[in-house]
Design a protein around this motif. Structure first.
Motif, PDB file in Angstrom:
ATOM      1  N   PRO A   8      84.389 128.480 -47.322  1.00 16.91           N
ATOM      2  CA  PRO A   8      84.662 127.327 -46.450  1.00 16.91           C
ATOM      3  C   PRO A   8      85.855 126.552 -46.957  1.00 16.91           C
ATOM      4  N   GLU A   9      86.622 125.988 -46.027  1.00 17.73           N
ATOM      5  CA  GLU A   9      87.865 125.332 -46.392  1.00 17.73           C
ATOM      6  C   GLU A   9      87.664 124.034 -47.135  1.00 17.73           C
ATOM      7  N   TYR A  10      86.456 123.464 -47.109  1.00 15.01           N
ATOM      8  CA  TYR A  10      86.268 122.171 -47.743  1.00 15.01           C
ATOM      9  C   TYR A  10      85.556 122.273 -49.080  1.00 15.01           C
ATOM     10  N   ALA A  11      85.400 123.485 -49.630  1.00 16.85           N
ATOM     11  CA  ALA A  11      84.690 123.628 -50.897  1.00 16.85           C
ATOM     12  C   ALA A  11      85.510 123.019 -52.027  1.00 16.85           C
ATOM     13  N   TYR A  12      84.853 122.356 -52.970  1.00 15.99           N
ATOM     14  CA  TYR A  12      85.548 121.757 -54.093  1.00 15.99           C
ATOM     15  C   TYR A  12      84.581 121.642 -55.263  1.00 15.99           C
ATOM     16  N   GLY A  13      84.979 121.042 -56.368  1.00 16.90           N
ATOM     17  CA  GLY A  13      84.260 121.090 -57.639  1.00 16.90           C
ATOM     18  C   GLY A  13      82.926 120.398 -57.644  1.00 16.90           C
ATOM     19  N   MET A  14      82.091 120.788 -58.616  1.00 21.36           N
ATOM     20  CA  MET A  14      80.760 120.222 -58.777  1.00 21.36           C
ATOM     21  C   MET A  14      80.832 118.932 -59.589  1.00 21.36           C
ATOM     22  N   ALA A  15      79.688 118.200 -59.636  1.00 23.55           N
ATOM     23  CA  ALA A  15      79.598 116.993 -60.464  1.00 23.55           C
ATOM     24  C   ALA A  15      78.382 117.115 -61.350  1.00 23.55           C
ATOM     25  N   ALA A  16      78.110 116.073 -62.143  1.00 22.94           N
ATOM     26  CA  ALA A  16      76.988 116.107 -63.068  1.00 22.94           C
ATOM     27  C   ALA A  16      75.673 116.110 -62.330  1.00 22.94           C
ATOM     28  N   PHE A  17      74.686 116.727 -62.941  1.00 20.82           N
ATOM     29  CA  PHE A  17      73.374 116.808 -62.306  1.00 20.82           C
ATOM     30  C   PHE A  17      72.750 115.438 -62.226  1.00 20.82           C
ATOM     31  N   PHE A  18      72.125 115.172 -61.073  1.00 14.32           N
ATOM     32  CA  PHE A  18      71.481 113.870 -60.847  1.00 14.32           C
ATOM     33  C   PHE A  18      70.031 114.143 -60.524  1.00 14.32           C
ATOM     34  N   GLY A  19      69.116 113.866 -61.451  1.00 19.09           N
ATOM     35  CA  GLY A  19      67.701 114.149 -61.233  1.00 19.09           C
ATOM     36  C   GLY A  19      66.994 112.941 -60.693  1.00 19.09           C
ATOM     37  N   SER A  20      66.014 113.180 -59.885  1.00 20.26           N
ATOM     38  CA  SER A  20      65.223 112.090 -59.300  1.00 20.26           C
ATOM     39  C   SER A  20      63.933 111.951 -60.074  1.00 20.26           C
ATOM     40  N   VAL A 296      78.360 110.417 -70.833  1.00 23.06           N
ATOM     41  CA  VAL A 296      78.228 111.412 -69.774  1.00 23.06           C
ATOM     42  C   VAL A 296      78.918 112.686 -70.248  1.00 23.06           C
ATOM     43  N   LYS A 297      78.147 113.707 -70.466  1.00 27.42           N
ATOM     44  CA  LYS A 297      78.698 114.954 -70.980  1.00 27.42           C
ATOM     45  C   LYS A 297      79.599 115.613 -69.932  1.00 27.42           C
ATOM     46  N   ASN A 298      80.429 116.518 -70.434  1.00 30.66           N
ATOM     47  CA  ASN A 298      81.349 117.306 -69.600  1.00 30.66           C
ATOM     48  C   ASN A 298      82.413 116.449 -68.912  1.00 30.66           C
ATOM     49  N   LYS A 299      82.619 115.233 -69.416  1.00 30.07           N
ATOM     50  CA  LYS A 299      83.703 114.393 -68.911  1.00 30.07           C
ATOM     51  C   LYS A 299      84.865 114.426 -69.910  1.00 30.07           C
ATOM     52  N   PRO A 300      86.117 114.299 -69.432  1.00 34.13           N
ATOM     53  CA  PRO A 300      87.234 114.258 -70.380  1.00 34.13           C
ATOM     54  C   PRO A 300      87.092 113.140 -71.408  1.00 34.13           C
ATOM     55  N   ARG A 301      86.599 111.969 -70.976  1.00 38.20           N
ATOM     56  CA  ARG A 301      86.278 110.866 -71.879  1.00 38.20           C
ATOM     57  C   ARG A 301      84.811 110.524 -71.671  1.00 38.20           C
ATOM     58  N   PRO A 302      83.909 111.141 -72.414  1.00 42.52           N
ATOM     59  CA  PRO A 302      82.475 111.025 -72.106  1.00 42.52           C
ATOM     60  C   PRO A 302      81.859 109.666 -72.418  1.00 42.52           C
ATOM     61  N   VAL A 303      82.485 108.844 -73.272  1.00 43.09           N
ATOM     62  CA  VAL A 303      81.904 107.563 -73.684  1.00 43.09           C
ATOM     63  C   VAL A 303      82.648 106.436 -72.974  1.00 43.09           C
ATOM     64  N   GLY A 304      81.895 105.569 -72.314  1.00 42.95           N
ATOM     65  CA  GLY A 304      82.508 104.430 -71.632  1.00 42.95           C
ATOM     66  C   GLY A 304      81.608 103.876 -70.551  1.00 42.95           C
ATOM     67  N   LEU A 305      82.200 103.193 -69.584  1.00 42.52           N
ATOM     68  CA  LEU A 305      81.482 102.590 -68.468  1.00 42.52           C
ATOM     69  C   LEU A 305      81.634 103.485 -67.252  1.00 42.52           C
ATOM     70  N   LYS A 306      80.532 103.707 -66.558  1.00 40.85           N
ATOM     71  CA  LYS A 306      80.568 104.534 -65.358  1.00 40.85           C
ATOM     72  C   LYS A 306      81.054 103.694 -64.183  1.00 40.85           C
ATOM     73  N   ASN A 307      81.979 104.274 -63.428  1.00 39.08           N
ATOM     74  CA  ASN A 307      82.606 103.562 -62.326  1.00 39.08           C
ATOM     75  C   ASN A 307      82.621 104.469 -61.105  1.00 39.08           C
TER      76      ASN A 307
END
Length: 454
Positions: A8-20, A296-307
């Protein structure tokens, strides 16, 4: 050597898992339900759900239940006759009108509806493998404006009045802390902010390297000395007092809130036209002491404030919201954190636009809610977030070839499973698996490039 495959033309990258998270629930008995009904509160009857399997009883059991129901009906009729005989001997002036009977909710013959936690009724979704009509994405080109000087764009976010306020607050803080005057001017404030912008574009492993011989940067050394820079940076303040005012009680970010508001107000003034937008999470690097700091693991800068950030297809930031934990107030929070972020940031997006997001945010109720707002929504989704997914029979990954797609539709939502190196599951209310494009991809098995349909 080359192979034609599709995606599909709109496919793009995944994000971190979000569990409920889940919570324990007390069993619902007849007495408990009656008590809730008599109190007029039905908010606790949230999981009173009937499954079709509950009605698969043997004939003799059904006969016994029907006989028991008839006996109970006859007993109620006898009691009603006795009450009517007794009431006939009482004068009409004494007889009080009976109260309106409390009618319990009727049990459907099959699970066609269910009650959510907020009391709203949602339909049962039946997914079918049928064609899907794509929504129109014929957007006008983004209007271009004359390119201005970099300092003009800087002044849009930090005007002279705000720079003067920062200078005043910084001098007050340094005087209270050391007893000496810093004599911090608005010009130095502007230079300090400019140095931080340059450091963000040209990062060095260590801060003193910008002034060290052999690695120094002329853009920074010629603006300000190292010692003066460190003194001003440590004393930088945008508020006057050392304690939060009454209006900011409970706000962890009250010391930097004026700076956040200034940037946010300027972002909200940017022009918005129908087109493509993206909403995702971002990390503000910060390793100091703060209650909101996360890892947040797998981030370029994993330590900080989530925005949480909303941008245009060109990467221009239009709105953002710093995550403050459970205290973060979003509209439509009954749909969950991820959907509430999308609905909150998408308020200012023009109708008819297309919003992209990843599986951290995507749910089927979010796609349906965006359809009500006349907004196109597309994103990757986790399979355990699909309601009534028992009717969906996707092929196994091993049975799909690379580039193959399979879709299931339950208006207005379409689910598309696309096989790349691994399978990708997407949900949308505007784009199915009909439109594809061609790109070159590397094939590990044949150790060569291949033409893949996207």
């Amino acid at each position: 050597m080359f192979e034609h495959v599709s995606r599909p033309e709109y496919a793009y990258g995944m994000a971190a898992f979000f569990g409920s998270s889940t919570r324990s629930r007390a069993p619902l008995t007849d007495n408990y339900i009656s008590e809730l009904l008599n109190n007029g509160d039905v908010s606790e009857i949230e999981d009173f759900d009937i499954d079709e399997d509950d009605f698969d009883l043997e004939p003799n059991i059904l006969f016994a239940l029907a006989a028991e129901e008839n006996c109970s009906n006859e007993e109620q009729d006898d009691k009603q006759d006795v009450i009517e005989d007794e009431s006939s001997s009482i004068p009409e002036s004494v007889v009080e009108p009976p109260e309106a009977p409390i009618i319990p909710p009727s049990i459907p013959s099959g699970r066609t509806t269910r009650t959510s936690r907020q009391g709203s009724t949602t339909r049962r979704r039946v997914w079918k493998q049928v064609p899907f009509e794509d929504g129109p994405h014929n957007y006008m080109p983004i209007p271009t404006k004359p390119v201005r000087r970099p300092v003009d764009y800087f002044r849009d976010y930090f005007d002279d009045d705000f720079i003067e306020k920062i200078s005043h607050c910084t001098n007050l803080y340094y005087l209270r802390s050391t007893g000496r005057e810093l004599k911090y001017t608005s010009t130095e404030i502007t230079k300090l902010l400019a140095i931080h912008i340059i450091m963000g574009c040209v990062p060095y492993p260590r801060l003193p390297m910008y002034w060290r011989a052999g690695t120094k940067s002329g853009l920074i050394c010629n603006i300000m000395s190292r010692d003066r820079y460190l003194t001003l940076r440590n004393a930088l303040h945008v508020v006057e007092g050392d304690s939060a005012p009454d209006s900011e009680k409970g706000n962890v970010l009250w010391k930097v809130q004026p700076m956040i508001d200034k940037v946010k107000d300027t972002c909200n003034k940017l022009e918005r036209v129908p087109g493509f937008y993206s909403i995702d999470e971002q990390m503000i690097p910060f390793t100091g002491r703060c209650k909101l700091r996360q890892v947040v693991k797998n981030k370029p800068r994993p330590v900080g404030l989530k925005n949480f950030v909303m941008t245009t297809s060109e990467g221009l930031m239009l709105d953002f919201a710093i995550y403050e934990g459970v205290k973060t107030m979003f509209v439509e929070s009954n749909l969950g954190l991820g959907p509430s972020v999308i609905l909150s940031l998408a308020k200012s997006i023009p109708p008819g636009s297309c919003v992209y997001h990843d599986r951290y945010f995507t749910t089927v109720p979010l796609i349906e809610e965006m359809e009500k707002l006349n907004l196109h929504s597309t994103g990757t989704i986790m399979q355990n977030r699909i309601p009534d997914r028992a009717t969906i029979k996707f092929k196994k990954d091993s049975a799909m070839r690379r580039g193959e797609c399979q879709q299931f539709v339950c208006e207005p939502t379409v689910l598309v499973k696309w096989k790349d190196n691994k399978s990708v599951l997407l949900a949308s209310n505007c784009t199915g698996a009909s439109h594809t494009t061609s790109v070159k991809r590397w094939d590990k098995t044949s150790n060569s490039e291949e033409i893949r349909r996207l």
